[in-house]
Scaffold this active site. Structure first.
Site, PDB file in Angstrom:
ATOM      1  N   HIS A 158      21.953  58.108 -16.930  1.00  0.00           N
ATOM      2  CA  HIS A 158      23.595  58.478 -16.225  1.00  0.00           C
ATOM      3  C   HIS A 158      23.844  57.142 -16.695  1.00  0.00           C
ATOM      4  O   HIS A 158      24.922  57.279 -17.617  1.00  0.00           O
ATOM      5  CB  HIS A 158      22.975  59.258 -15.381  1.00  0.00           C
ATOM      6  CG  HIS A 158      24.281  59.632 -14.812  1.00  0.00           C
ATOM      7  ND1 HIS A 158      25.705  59.776 -15.505  1.00  0.00           N
ATOM      8  CD2 HIS A 158      24.372  60.690 -13.834  1.00  0.00           C
ATOM      9  CE1 HIS A 158      26.308  60.350 -15.090  1.00  0.00           C
ATOM     10  NE2 HIS A 158      25.565  60.768 -13.528  1.00  0.00           N
ATOM     11  N   HIS A 205      26.884  61.682 -27.708  1.00  0.00           N
ATOM     12  CA  HIS A 205      27.306  61.982 -26.430  1.00  0.00           C
ATOM     13  C   HIS A 205      26.957  63.136 -26.518  1.00  0.00           C
ATOM     14  O   HIS A 205      26.853  64.472 -27.574  1.00  0.00           O
ATOM     15  CB  HIS A 205      28.629  61.832 -25.421  1.00  0.00           C
ATOM     16  CG  HIS A 205      29.250  62.150 -24.616  1.00  0.00           C
ATOM     17  ND1 HIS A 205      29.159  63.189 -23.842  1.00  0.00           N
ATOM     18  CD2 HIS A 205      28.875  61.471 -23.155  1.00  0.00           C
ATOM     19  CE1 HIS A 205      29.449  63.557 -22.718  1.00  0.00           C
ATOM     20  NE2 HIS A 205      29.437  62.098 -22.131  1.00  0.00           N
ATOM     21  N   ASP A 211      30.353  54.001 -22.652  1.00  0.00           N
ATOM     22  CA  ASP A 211      29.444  52.802 -22.510  1.00  0.00           C
ATOM     23  C   ASP A 211      29.356  51.578 -23.712  1.00  0.00           C
ATOM     24  O   ASP A 211      28.783  50.468 -23.841  1.00  0.00           O
ATOM     25  CB  ASP A 211      28.084  53.082 -23.176  1.00  0.00           C
ATOM     26  CG  ASP A 211      28.403  54.123 -20.918  1.00  0.00           C
ATOM     27  OD1 ASP A 211      28.646  53.260 -19.912  1.00  0.00           O
ATOM     28  OD2 ASP A 211      27.236  55.072 -20.983  1.00  0.00           O
TER      29      ASP A 211
END
Ligand code: ACO
Length: 444
Positions: free
Chosen positions: A284, A323, A379
């Protein structure tokens, strides 16, 4: 459900027309059923009427990891993963990053509307005057080992806040809810910075109420002997933008944890501690750290083709790509990419940025990645900003928790006000033994 009438009762209390139903035939019995379809969903409880016998429990749905189950109706965050769209309360993430501050977005998430100037001033004032924590919390943090992970410290201290504000248990009380929201948003940066200073063996820095929310956080992290900490406004802005980008992301793992635990009607501090715990997990909150490690391993632009080959051979993963929801460029990654360049103008060049930009370009030119809809996610570039701000990797997830607090609270408030929500209690498919005779220990 059931019958062949033209109109079916929908679970929403509304009425579904015949076209808005699903016809299901149970081949075990030959019985046919019609299930109302509302907002592209069917109600799992409607399937309980599908039975093989009168005393049958009824059909259940099985969905480990909730990959195709909506757990709530929500008006906070909209995501279209195929189109790469993210909106909070109807406002696009790009426009919020361009025009608003993080505290304004936090207000929007919680109150559903953008604040007027007077409302925003009051909100900022309230958050600012609640940034201090009780001295005993400071002592509590001091009790951790010198090398305790800052996320473990944050998790424990957010939970501990519930003991300082016992009135927060009155979750039906509007004033108590509001105070919990203000306190959590205000104190999270203080707890995060204390955790960092504890790790570094440095004295804790108290909040400075003259500073903006992101400036105050940087001051609590990095102030040394100077009388007043001053951050470069471009760095403060970049951090504030990162806060906006991480504020909410609908029913992700940690938000689901906050809602699930909060559904027991526990106080919001304890419910948010569950969110922090979920965010702690590497699947996460930890991917940006993995991106930096990957860029280190690649070492130079010349090694990119080799690395991509290894990814295709499945020996490596392209961290920061792909994702579960976005099958397009993550809109947050686009905003962050612009920010990295601005931050590096202040902090100096990073050889990793050159590798990252080239890696992205080559991957997006490569059929292997495009055919799998693998695009940069939030990220891919955020770790580079944190690194440029001299934030150690152990703190990355902690910094994620600071802005996500407003999303968790907004989602918690929506949940406690939702008449349809009950204590979260999934069913199971039992696959173990039954009705065994107890065997005395000397006979086993
Ligand atoms: N690198 C290489 N191949 C990948 C990657 C990747 N990063 N991500 C997915 N793939 C491949 C899979 O191997 C699969 O290929 P196949 O169909 O030939 O078997 C295909 O793309 C589809 O991927 P899934 O695994 O089905 O995608 P899923 O939705 O389950 O996973 C996830 C999403 C976990 C984010 C994955 O893309 C990943 O591991 N990415 C790297 C880690 C990362 O960046 N995580 C941050 C996510 S953002 C956030 O949490 C804030």
């Amino acid at each position: 459900m059931a019958g062949n009438e033209q109109e079916q009762a929908s679970g929403e209390g509304g009425v579904a027309t015949a076209e808005e139903t699903l016809s299901v035939t149970d081949n075990r019995t030959g019985e046919s059923y019609e299930v109302a379809v509302t907002d592209g969903t069917v109600r799992a409880m409607d399937f309980r009427e599908v039975k093989v016998a009168e005393d049958d429990f009824g059909l259940m749905t099985y969905d480990p990891a909730f990959t195709n189950t909506a757990s709530c109706r929500s008006a906070i965050t909209y995501i279209d993963g195929d189109a790469g769209i993210l909106e909070h309360r109807g406002y696009s993430i790009e426009s919020l990053c361009e025009n608003a501050t993080y505290l304004e977005v936090a207000y929007l998430l919680i109150h559903a509307e953008l604040p007027t100037q007077a409302q925003l001033d009051d909100w900022i004032h309230e958050v600012t005057i609640h940034t201090y924590v009780h001295e005993n919390i400071k002592k509590f943090v001091e009790g951790f080992r010198y090398d305790a992970h800052p996320m473990g410290i944050l998790l424990a201290s957010v939970g501990a806040l519930s003991t300082f504000y016992p009135d927060a248990k009155q979750i039906e009380d509007d004033y108590e809810r509001h105070m919990a929201a203000v306190r959590l948003i205000a104190k999270m940066p203080t707890l995060a910075a204390f955790a960092y200073r504890h790790n570094m063996g440095l004295p804790y820095v108290y909040p400075d109420n003259d500073l903006s929310y992101p400036e105050n956080f940087l001051s609590m992290m990095f102030k040394m002997t100077e009388v007043k900490y001053e951050a470069d406004p471009r760095l403060t802005k970049a951090l504030d933008t990162l806060f906006i980008l991480h504020a909410d992301h609908e029913q992700n793992c940690s938000t689901n944890a906050v809602r699930g635990v909060g559904s027991s009607q526990v106080d919001p501090y304890s419910a948010l501690a569950a969110g922090v715990a979920a965010l702690y997990g590497p699947l996460h909150g930890g991917a940006n750290e993995a991106v930096l490690k990957m860029l280190d391993r690649i070492e130079s632009v010349d090694n990119i083709p080799d690395y991509l080959e290894r990814v295709k051979e499945r020996e490596e993963k392209l961290m920061g790509f792909g994702h579960r929801v976005y099958k397009n460029y993550d809109p947050r990654a686009r905003v962050i990419k612009k920010n990295v360049e601005e931050v590096l103008e202040v902090t100096g060049k990073s050889p990793k940025l050159e590798i990252a930009v080239e890696l992205e370009k080559r991957a997006l030119d490569d059929e292997y990645f495009t055919s799998r809809k693998l695009y940069p996610n939030v990220d891919f570039y955020s770790g580079l900003i944190y690194e440029a701000l001299k934030i150690p990797t152990g703190m990355f997830t902690v910094i994620f928790a600071i802005p996500r607090t407003s999303g968790w609270i907004a989602q918690w408030l929506e949940m406690v006000d939702d008449d349809e929500q009950k204590i979260a209690r999934p069913r199971q498919v039992y696959i173990g033994e039954r009705e065994r005779e107890y065997v005395p220990i000397d006979q086993r």
